[in-house]
Design an enzyme around this catalytic site. Structure first.
Site, PDB file in Angstrom:
ATOM      1  N   GLY A  60       0.811  -1.226   0.000  1.00 39.38           N
ATOM      2  CA  GLY A  60       0.000   0.000   0.000  1.00 39.38           C
ATOM      3  C   GLY A  60       0.839   1.267   0.000  1.00 39.38           C
ATOM      4  N   GLY A  61       0.119   2.406   0.010  1.00 41.19           N
ATOM      5  CA  GLY A  61       0.801   3.703   0.002  1.00 41.19           C
ATOM      6  C   GLY A  61       0.910   4.258  -1.404  1.00 41.19           C
ATOM      7  CG  ASP A  69       3.918  -2.830  -3.106  1.00 39.80           C
ATOM      8  OD1 ASP A  69       2.834  -2.799  -2.475  1.00 39.80           O
ATOM      9  OD2 ASP A  69       4.128  -2.187  -4.155  1.00 39.80           O
ATOM     10  CG  ASP A 114       5.125  -8.367 -11.183  1.00 38.98           C
ATOM     11  OD1 ASP A 114       3.970  -8.632 -10.777  1.00 38.98           O
ATOM     12  OD2 ASP A 114       5.372  -7.941 -12.324  1.00 38.98           O
ATOM     13  CG  HIS A 159      -7.245  -6.324  -5.492  1.00 43.79           C
ATOM     14  ND1 HIS A 159      -7.134  -7.326  -4.564  1.00 43.79           N
ATOM     15  CD2 HIS A 159      -6.973  -5.164  -4.838  1.00 43.79           C
ATOM     16  CE1 HIS A 159      -6.829  -6.806  -3.397  1.00 43.79           C
ATOM     17  NE2 HIS A 159      -6.694  -5.494  -3.529  1.00 43.79           N
ATOM     18  CD  GLU A 198      -7.624  -7.855   2.132  1.00 43.32           C
ATOM     19  OE1 GLU A 198      -7.598  -6.764   1.514  1.00 43.32           O
ATOM     20  OE2 GLU A 198      -7.218  -7.977   3.297  1.00 43.32           O
ATOM     21  CG  ASP A 199     -10.198  -5.610  -2.493  1.00 41.94           C
ATOM     22  OD1 ASP A 199     -10.622  -5.824  -1.341  1.00 41.94           O
ATOM     23  OD2 ASP A 199      -9.686  -4.528  -2.823  1.00 41.94           O
TER      24      ASP A 199
HETATM   25  C1  LIG Z   1      -4.540  -2.064  -1.835  1.00 42.91           C
HETATM   26  S1  LIG Z   1      -2.830  -1.706  -1.734  1.00 42.91           S
HETATM   27  C2  LIG Z   1      -2.358  -2.671  -0.332  1.00 42.91           C
HETATM   28  C3  LIG Z   1      -2.895  -2.113   0.956  1.00 42.91           C
HETATM   29  C4  LIG Z   1      -2.333  -2.750   2.200  1.00 42.91           C
HETATM   30  N1  LIG Z   1      -2.346  -4.201   2.154  1.00 42.91           N
HETATM   31  C5  LIG Z   1      -3.136  -2.301   3.422  1.00 42.91           C
HETATM   32  O1  LIG Z   1      -4.177  -2.942   3.740  1.00 42.91           O
HETATM   33  O2  LIG Z   1      -2.730  -1.332   4.058  1.00 42.91           O
HETATM   34  C6  LIG Z   1      -2.223  -2.599  -3.098  1.00 42.91           C
HETATM   35  C7  LIG Z   1      -0.713  -2.647  -3.246  1.00 42.91           C
HETATM   36  O3  LIG Z   1      -0.418  -3.658  -4.207  1.00 42.91           O
HETATM   37  C8  LIG Z   1       0.742  -3.256  -4.922  1.00 42.91           C
HETATM   38  N2  LIG Z   1       0.762  -3.960  -6.222  1.00 42.91           N
HETATM   39  C9  LIG Z   1       0.071  -3.658  -7.359  1.00 42.91           C
HETATM   40  N3  LIG Z   1       0.381  -4.530  -8.331  1.00 42.91           N
HETATM   41  C10 LIG Z   1       1.287  -5.392  -7.819  1.00 42.91           C
HETATM   42  C11 LIG Z   1       2.011  -6.493  -8.339  1.00 42.91           C
HETATM   43  N4  LIG Z   1       1.844  -6.897  -9.607  1.00 42.91           N
HETATM   44  N5  LIG Z   1       2.871  -7.145  -7.525  1.00 42.91           N
HETATM   45  C12 LIG Z   1       3.046  -6.749  -6.244  1.00 42.91           C
HETATM   46  N6  LIG Z   1       2.395  -5.700  -5.699  1.00 42.91           N
HETATM   47  C13 LIG Z   1       1.541  -5.024  -6.472  1.00 42.91           C
HETATM   48  C14 LIG Z   1       0.595  -1.766  -5.053  1.00 42.91           C
HETATM   49  O4  LIG Z   1       1.844  -1.150  -5.275  1.00 42.91           O
HETATM   50  C15 LIG Z   1      -0.039  -1.379  -3.726  1.00 42.91           C
HETATM   51  O5  LIG Z   1       0.966  -0.993  -2.814  1.00 42.91           O
END
Ligand SMILES: C[S@@+](CC[C@H](N)C(=O)[O-])C[C@H]1O[C@@H](n2cnc3c(N)ncnc32)[C@H](O)[C@@H]1O
Length: 382
Positions: free
Chosen positions: A193-194, A220, A238, A264, A289-290
């Site tokens: 996140g962030g 992340d 990734d 997601h 989730e989601d």
């Molecule tokens: C919804 S946020 C996570 C929020 C966190 N888990 C919380 O509850 O505080 C989604 C995160 O997934 C990361 N993300 C997006 N695509 C990704 C990928 N292909 N691999 C790893 N991380 C990814 C984004 O950079 C972002 O930081």
């Protein structure tokens, strides 16, 4: 760290062996770090110093805590001699149990306490000192106790969106995670996140507080290693790269719980599940989730009331079939999920997949109508 987290519920002899091998100072330093992390911010109107005297066999150490109202408590290092307002005494073994034991362990009679050990020269200071020492001690003792805040409160204070945002997940998490809460678990969350310069890490901080003996890992796309601290590690990966996920899991797993709160994208959710489910410990959980994105075409979802087979919800529906593979005909060798999934619990937007041995005996595949008749029973479909 692994051994120390487990030592909280170990026998005296095992704790002694750990201290012998790691040294009193290393073990004490790690425990004091955790005390400072758990302690609440004190409200004492004037600064107070509290000493913790820790003994182990013939060795003795004194740690002095500096408690200033409105600030986090810190360890007073190399300061000039200060007025000690309280002296707490404890064995190192008791301290290990207080920090990394279970909450149902007895927490009385394991420390000594001297309130205001020295008579103040100026007795007019006494009322203020009593109040300040009591307030500071309460905040410090929160650090010497196993915290029991509920996940909703932790979510709000940690800055995660898992509750009271678009989501109401923490109630489900409370129910599903309760059996793991007091264990030395390893947790991996996909998605830290962030954005807009904010480092994120809200949910990692929440899990660290909730699982007081847990080691928390997050992955992340972006480098968030500035979040790293004891029991919390942010990794770059990734989630759509199965080889990278497997390498990460080989290094840091196996995990008791994996949570997918990443992109997601339906395809990513499926890739991550296939890559990481083998690294969940038997008895552990894989959480997605989601899952509403299963109905959003631009995220790989499908239109209409029944999500397609390649979506996250399609995966969950297939796992319900897999649970019943003993009843499939013709019988074939089980897949990983047919063999290792023992529970699938879906709630709105979130699902929990439980790992174990899917070995309960089903109806033998050769039970045809003649066999049922020989049993004097009806076939189950009648
Ligand atoms: C919804 S946020 C996570 C929020 C966190 N888990 C919380 O509850 O505080 C989604 C995160 O997934 C990361 N993300 C997006 N695509 C990704 C990928 N292909 N691999 C790893 N991380 C990814 C984004 O950079 C972002 O930081």
């Amino acid at each position: 760290m692994d051994r120390l987290l487990r030592a909280g519920t170990a026998a005296d002899a095992e704790i002694s062996l750990l201290v012998k091998e790691e040294g009193v100072d290393a073990v004490l330093d790690a425990l004091v770090d955790e005390v400072l992390y758990r302690a609440s911010v004190p409200a004492n109107p004037e600064p107070v110093h509290i000493a913790l005297d820790v003994t182990h066999d013939a060795e003795a150490r004194r740690v002095v805590f500096r408690c200033v109202g409105g600030e986090r408590i810190v360890r007073a290092e190399g300061e000039a001699p200060v007025e000690i307002c309280r002296e707490l005494g404890m064995t190192l073994t008791h301290l290990v149990r207080r920090i990394y034991g279970r909450p149902d362990q007895r927490r009385t009679g394991d420390f000594s306490d001297v309130f205001l050990p020295a008579r103040p020269d100026d007795l007019s200071r006494l009322p203020g000192l009593v109040v300040a020492t009591s307030l500071a001690s309460g905040a410090l003792m929160n650090g010497l106790t196993i915290p029991r805040d509920d996940l909703g409160a932790l979510c709000s204070s940690s800055g995660s969106d898992k509750w009271a945002s678009f989501h109401w997940y923490t109630g489900h998490y409370e129910r599903e995670f309760a059996p793991y809460r007091d264990e030395p678990v390893r947790i991996l969350e996909i998605g830290i996140g962030g954005f807009d310069g904010d480092l994120g890490g809200g949910s990692l901080r929440m899990w660290k507080r909730y699982f007081h003996r847990g080691q928390i890992f997050g992955l992340d796309l972006f480098d968030k290693s500035a979040l790293n601290e004891p029991r919390l590690t942010a990794l770059v990966c990734d989630q759509s790269d199965p080889a990278a996920l497997a390498a990460l899991a080989r290094e840091h797993g196996p995990f008791d719980i994996v949570i997918d709160d990443g992109s997601h994208e339906n395809q990513h959710v499926r890739i991550s599940f296939d890559a990481l489910f083998p690294f969940v410990r038997p008895g552990g959980l894989y959480v997605i989730e989601d899952m509403q994105t299963a109905y959003i075409p631009r995220m790989g979802g499908t239109e209409g009331p029944s999500a397609g087979p390649d979506t996250s919800i399609g995966l969950i529906k297939r796992l319900v079939d897999d649970l019943h593979y003993h009843e499939h005909s013709p019988a074939v060798a089980p897949t990983v999920t047919q063999r290792d999934v023992v529970g699938v619990r879906a709630y709105r937007n979130i699902a929990f997949v439980e790992k174990g041995t899917n070995g309960e005996v089903g109806i033998p595949p050769w039970m045809d109508d003649a066999a049922w008749a020989a049993l004097g029973a009806h076939t189950p479909t009648e």
